[in-house]
Design a protein around this motif. Structure first.
Motif, PDB file in Angstrom:
ATOM      1  N   ALA A  72       0.828  -1.204   0.000  1.00  0.00           N
ATOM      2  CA  ALA A  72       0.000   0.000   0.000  1.00  0.00           C
ATOM      3  C   ALA A  72       0.862   1.254   0.000  1.00  0.00           C
ATOM      4  O   ALA A  72       0.545   2.244  -0.678  1.00  0.00           O
ATOM      5  N   ARG A  73       1.950   1.217   0.722  1.00  0.00           N
ATOM      6  CA  ARG A  73       2.863   2.366   0.746  1.00  0.00           C
ATOM      7  C   ARG A  73       3.543   2.543  -0.611  1.00  0.00           C
ATOM      8  O   ARG A  73       3.712   3.663  -1.098  1.00  0.00           O
ATOM      9  N   ALA A  74       3.928   1.413  -1.224  1.00  0.00           N
ATOM     10  CA  ALA A  74       4.592   1.488  -2.522  1.00  0.00           C
ATOM     11  C   ALA A  74       3.692   2.101  -3.582  1.00  0.00           C
ATOM     12  O   ALA A  74       4.172   2.772  -4.515  1.00  0.00           O
ATOM     13  N   ALA A  75       2.391   1.906  -3.435  1.00  0.00           N
ATOM     14  CA  ALA A  75       1.438   2.464  -4.414  1.00  0.00           C
ATOM     15  C   ALA A  75       1.419   3.984  -4.387  1.00  0.00           C
ATOM     16  O   ALA A  75       0.911   4.620  -5.325  1.00  0.00           O
ATOM     17  N   LEU A  76       1.968   4.578  -3.327  1.00  0.00           N
ATOM     18  CA  LEU A  76       2.033   6.038  -3.235  1.00  0.00           C
ATOM     19  C   LEU A  76       3.134   6.626  -4.118  1.00  0.00           C
ATOM     20  O   LEU A  76       3.177   7.843  -4.328  1.00  0.00           O
ATOM     21  N   ILE A  77       4.043   5.787  -4.596  1.00  0.00           N
ATOM     22  CA  ILE A  77       5.149   6.280  -5.419  1.00  0.00           C
ATOM     23  C   ILE A  77       4.685   6.431  -6.859  1.00  0.00           C
ATOM     24  O   ILE A  77       4.263   5.467  -7.502  1.00  0.00           O
ATOM     25  N   ASP A  78       4.764   7.649  -7.352  1.00  0.00           N
ATOM     26  CA  ASP A  78       4.415   7.954  -8.733  1.00  0.00           C
ATOM     27  C   ASP A  78       5.714   8.153  -9.517  1.00  0.00           C
ATOM     28  O   ASP A  78       6.494   9.071  -9.198  1.00  0.00           O
ATOM     29  N   PRO A  79       5.992   7.321 -10.506  1.00  0.00           N
ATOM     30  CA  PRO A  79       7.240   7.488 -11.270  1.00  0.00           C
ATOM     31  C   PRO A  79       7.367   8.835 -11.969  1.00  0.00           C
ATOM     32  O   PRO A  79       8.474   9.228 -12.353  1.00  0.00           O
TER      33      PRO A  79
END
Length: 589
Positions: free
Chosen positions: A371-378
């Motif tokens: 869920a935290r990783a989904a916050l990263i926008d490339p």
């Protein structure tokens, strides 16, 4: 390893050649890296890579050679680490020593067991939550709190090393002290790095014992090449070699430590002989988690390093880092974003687990991290990240200067050590006792005990261990065999340095030395710091276009690592930003 392996040492000509090589590498590092100036790092991949059945990588050639000598005398990885650390306390006194603490990971391939040794300092029993506040309740300035006795915690490194030696040592305890004692008596040349640190330190001259040791009678910093002898340190080590760590924690040495702390001319402290006598090192379970095809293990709290490194790697796992070069803005962006999220959790939750309930299992839970990783926008940088769990504590970020030291060892039987040690700030509290400096680790606590009505997890409490960022790390392949031992000094940036090196090897296919040479990009949930004068700094405009606030700055890591290659031989790496080397040992399994 049986004692008859002492015959598996190098011939005298070969030994002379290896010593000459280490001296040349030392001079290259001192001249090329110049870590106190902002300039490009000079990679030395070809100079430091080596293959052998056993190896030591440490922050000074004298220390590396001491560790190698123990391996060649039939010693274990722990034996080598102890000998190297005792020498580091002499030749690199600004970074670590017996007046400080350490975290150590040890792996035994026979049992398959990895252990985490906690030698972190503890606060005196007379410590109070408000001891770093002024009379009107505001926090002291960091540099006002560092010098003198108030910042000194009960040192832990010797108790930790003694415990690790009891469990994994092969040579006699006293044998491990011989290289440091001999070098303290014969002397060693002041390096360019040590000279520069002495020259720029404004606090050191204020303390008579340290001033007499590090400066000329005229008050000038010792020139480069000056032969510096330390008979007081030699005598201290003789006592500890003969009597064990009790000689340090009880009796005359302990009394002198306490007297120096309590009678300090600046910030007299609260440490007592009872605090020293009561100190205990702790064996803890390591934190381990899968990263792609590998298993990565780090230290648990009270250091934040293990949790934060594992979190960052997990946050990076959905992205194909190898699809871009290590210095591509896309790579640096992902590293920065993972750092923001990991540091948001670090600052809110991590502290001494004996005093604060820490949600380690939740912080490393796969669903939580996904869920935290989904916050990263490339394509876009996060603003300041928030912790991902409900906050029970106030957050107060403490300054953590980039001192400290790291060493890695692999012996002929495959036992491995990754150890990071520190006296916190350069030259610690500046109090010198019997030839060694005392730490200022208590300034790693939060100076403010409460924020917005909530207690700060890392507040000062009696007997508590301050939070750290030290991140000794071990990496294992898919079959469970050791692949890499690595770590670094560098304050709270240690976490980013270690992740950068680990991903350089695992994702980008670099040698351990080439990964160590990579220019740094670090984010601690604020600006993205790029190492000035390097290829990383060339990505400034591209990162700003993604929304990063970018700073170009000096980022002086001290990564020292060893990698086990597929054929079982070893590859060593030493950070060109400092003066260390990696050297092989001639031994047989």
């Amino acid at each position: 390893m049986p004692s008859d392996h002492r015959n598996a040492t190098l011939s005298p000509p070969a030994r002379m050649l290896r010593h000459a090589l280490s001296v040349l590498l030392f001079l290259f590092a001192a001249l090329a890296a110049q870590p106190l100036a902002a300039q490009a790092v000079a990679p030395r991949d070809d100079a430091v890579q080596a293959q052998a059945g056993a190896m030591v990588a440490a922050a000074n050639p004298h220390a590396t050679e001491a560790g190698v000598a123990m391996l060649e005398a039939g010693g274990s990885a722990i034996d080598a680490a102890i000998a190297a650390q005792l020498v580091l306390g002499l030749v690199e006194p600004q970074s670590s020593g017996i007046g400080g603490g350490a975290f150590l990971l040890h792996h035994d391939p026979d049992s398959g067991e990895t252990q985490a040794y906690d030698g972190r300092e503890t606060a005196p029993l007379a410590a109070t939550a408000d001891q770093f506040l002024t009379e009107n309740g505001t926090p002291l300035g960091f540099w006002d709190a560092v010098p003198g006795g108030l910042s000194v915690g009960a040192p832990g490194v010797l108790r930790m090393l003694e415990l690790a030696h009891a469990n994994h040592g092969k040579l006699a305890w006293a044998r491990l002290f011989e290289p440091a004692i001999a070098l303290a008596e014969s002397g060693f040349p002041v390096s360019p790095r040590l000279h520069a640190l002495i020259a720029r330190d404004r606090l050191l001259p204020k303390f008579p014992a340290a001033a007499a040791y590090f400066y000329t009678p005229a008050g000038n910093p010792l020139p480069v090449g000056t032969i510096l002898r330390n008979p007081a340190y030699a005598e201290t080590l003789r006592r500890i070699a003969a009597e064990g760590a009790d000689a340090f924690y009880e009796g005359e040495i302990a009394a002198d430590i306490v007297a120096a702390v309590q009678a300090a001319s600046i910030n007299p402290g609260r440490l007592t002989q009872a605090d020293l006598a009561a100190y205990q090192a702790v064996v803890r379970a390591p934190l381990c988690r899968r990263y792609r095809a590998w298993r990565v293990c780090g230290m648990p709290p009270p250091t934040s390093g293990g949790v934060a490194v594992l979190q960052m790697l997990s946050l990076l796992e959905p992205h194909d880092l190898g699809a871009a070069t290590p210095n591509d803005p896309r790579t640096l962006h992902l590293l920065a974003e993972a750092g923001k999220l990991a540091f948001a959790d670090r600052n809110a939750f991590l502290a001494d687990p004996d005093f604060v309930e820490i949600p380690v299992a939740q912080l490393l839970d796969p669903d939580y991290l996904n869920a935290r990783a989904a916050l990263i926008d490339p394509q876009r940088a996060l603003s300041e990240a928030e912790p991902g769990l409900e906050r029970r504590n106030g957050t107060w970020v403490q300054v953590e200067p980039p001192s400290t030291s790291h060493l890695s060892v692999v012996d002929a039987e495959g036992q491995a050590v990754s150890m990071t040690s520190s006296i916190e700030n350069a030259f610690g509290s500046r109090l010198m006792v019997r030839g060694f400096l005392l730490n200022n680790q208590l300034t790693d606590f939060a100076f403010v005990p409460e924020v917005e009505g909530r207690p700060v997890a890392n507040r000062v409490e009696p007997g508590k261990r301050p939070r750290s960022s030290m991140s000794p790390t071990l990496v294992f392949d898919s079959g469970g065999a050791l692949e890499m031992a690595i770590g670094s000094p560098g304050g709270s940036r240690i976490i980013g340095y270690v992740v950068r090196a680990v991903t350089g090897v695992l994702d980008h296919g670099l040698s351990v030395q080439a990964a160590i040479d990579l220019p740094h990009a670090v984010n601690r949930n604020g600006p993205t710091d790029l190492e000035s004068g390097t290829a990383a700094a060339g990505s400034k405009a591209a990162l700003e276009a993604l929304g990063h606030v970018v700073r170009e700055t000096e980022l002086t890591s001290g990564l020292h690592g060893i990698r086990v290659l597929p054929d079982g031989s070893l590859e060593g790496g030493a950070d060109p930003r400092r003066e260390g080397v990696a050297l092989p040992a001639s031994v047989q399994p």
